[in-house]
Design an enzyme around this catalytic site. Structure first.
Site, PDB file in Angstrom:
ATOM      1  N   ASP A   1       0.762  -1.113  -0.078  1.00  0.00           N
ATOM      2  CA  ASP A   1      -0.078   0.019  -0.112  1.00  0.00           C
ATOM      3  C   ASP A   1       0.800   1.218  -0.015  1.00  0.00           C
ATOM      4  OD1 ASP A   1       0.855  -0.003   2.583  1.00  0.00           O
ATOM      5  OD2 ASP A   1      -0.943  -0.576   3.516  1.00  0.00           O
TER       6      ASP A   1
ATOM      7  N   CYS B   1       4.179   0.895   2.153  1.00  0.00           N
ATOM      8  CA  CYS B   1       4.853  -0.336   2.113  1.00  0.00           C
ATOM      9  C   CYS B   1       6.537  -0.170   2.273  1.00  0.00           C
ATOM     10  CB  CYS B   1       4.725  -1.037   0.833  1.00  0.00           C
ATOM     11  SG  CYS B   1       5.503  -0.256  -0.824  1.00  0.00           S
TER      12      CYS B   1
ATOM     13  N   HIS C   1       6.376  -1.717  -5.713  1.00  0.00           N
ATOM     14  CA  HIS C   1       6.209  -2.690  -4.803  1.00  0.00           C
ATOM     15  C   HIS C   1       7.370  -3.254  -4.115  1.00  0.00           C
ATOM     16  CE1 HIS C   1       2.780  -2.980  -7.418  1.00  0.00           C
ATOM     17  NE2 HIS C   1       2.160  -2.680  -6.482  1.00  0.00           N
TER      18      HIS C   1
END
Length: 326
Positions: free
Chosen positions: A105, A108, A316
């Protein structure tokens, strides 16, 4: 001698024995069925608790690096083949054997970095001792004229109420107190348990990350004053930060980066800022978009303590682990 009563007695005894054995067999069968049923219930309950616990975990336990890769990158597409080669290179060249998945999110990167700091029990930054951090929001508003600080939106919460300063104070207090507490725990298993507890509490996590974000903003405000006065000695990344259109001053940095809800995370300049704020070197293993190469980037040199990140796409991030801890 009449043997009939004796035979009848023996026959009755045999019948009673057979009946007892039958009852015993029935009882044993019932016990076995009950045991099987209870074991099945316990297994289901264990799976339920495991799923519930895992669902709440924002950082999962270590898994084998290549097994993770094989599960995620199946098939024979060009991208899948490159990713498998990249993970193999990460293993052989950088000695990374395991990986921790991190909830993806807006937080992260902060989550992955702070988790490692807490798990290692690293000492809090010098600013926690040099200044009364709990009074910083009021100081910025009343002493330094930063009335725009009240537009701070607390990430996805998008809070715009009248108690911004109070909420900021609670976030800073949570960050300082939790860091001080966990860094004082010498037993690593006790520290790991507390760390896992913290990163299963969404409310506490939110306070920790917003506390970090505010301290990043405070560092930008302090650096901007030096930048405006043309003082020397600023880390080079601050010059890169202030020469961008989206962060030419602390207000634009807060509005365009800290308050942004587009989920893009931190860019490379902000990675330097994060390492500077938390006083750690952030080592990032970054996969190439066009090949199987893995680059290692360090943000920021000069700090002894290190944390590690792994990204496939610059959005990510997970935690690479060289040695299994548990």
């Amino acid at each position: 001698m009449n043997y009939c009563p004796i035979f009848k007695k023996l026959q009755a005894t045999e019948e009673q024995f057979a009946l007892n054995m039958s009852l015993l067999a029935t009882a044993l069968w019932f016990c076995r069925q009950l045991y099987t049923y209870i074991a099945h219930l316990l297994k289901r309950w264990s799976r339920y608790l495991q799923r519930k616990f895992t669902k709440n975990q924002s950082v999962l336990g270590e898994v084998d690096l290549l097994s993770y890769c094989a599960k995620k990158w199946k098939g024979e597409t060009e991208q899948a083949r490159q990713m498998r080669k990249a993970y193999e290179q990460l293993l052989w060249k950088h000695d990374v054997k395991y990986l921790r998945e991190v909830r993806q999110d807006n937080y992260c990167i902060l989550r992955a970095v702070l988790y490692q700091i807490f798990r290692q029990g690293l000492r809090p930054p010098s600013w926690t001792k040099a200044i009364d951090v709990l009074k910083l929001p009021e100081k910025l508003l009343y002493s330094q004229g930063c009335n725009w600080i009240q537009q701070y939106s607390f990430g996805p919460e998008q809070y715009t109420g009248p108690n911004t300063l109070g909420k900021l104070r609670k976030c800073i207090e949570a960050l300082k107190n939790q860091w001080m507490e966990i860094s004082g725990i010498k037993d690593q298993y006790e520290r790991w348990n507390l760390c896992n507890t913290l990163f299963n509490d969404k409310s506490m996590e939110h306070k920790l990350y917003e506390g970090v974000k505010f301290m990043m903003l405070y560092q930008v405000i302090e650096a901007y004053e030096c930048f405006s006065n043309k003082q020397k000695g600023l880390p080079r990344f601050f010059y890169n930060l202030f020469t961008r259109d989206t962060s030419s001053d602390p207000l634009s940095y807060m509005m365009n980066h800290l308050n942004s809800g587009d989920g893009r995370g931190l860019d490379q300049v902000e990675m330097f800022l994060l390492g500077y704020c938390l006083e750690v070197k952030i080592v990032v293993y970054r996969f190439s978009k066009f090949s199987s190469e893995v680059s290692q980037e360090n943000y920021l040199e000069g700090y002894q303590n290190e944390v590690f990140l792994l990204t496939e796409d610059d959005r990510h991030y997970n935690i690479p682990v060289a040695k299994k801890e548990n």
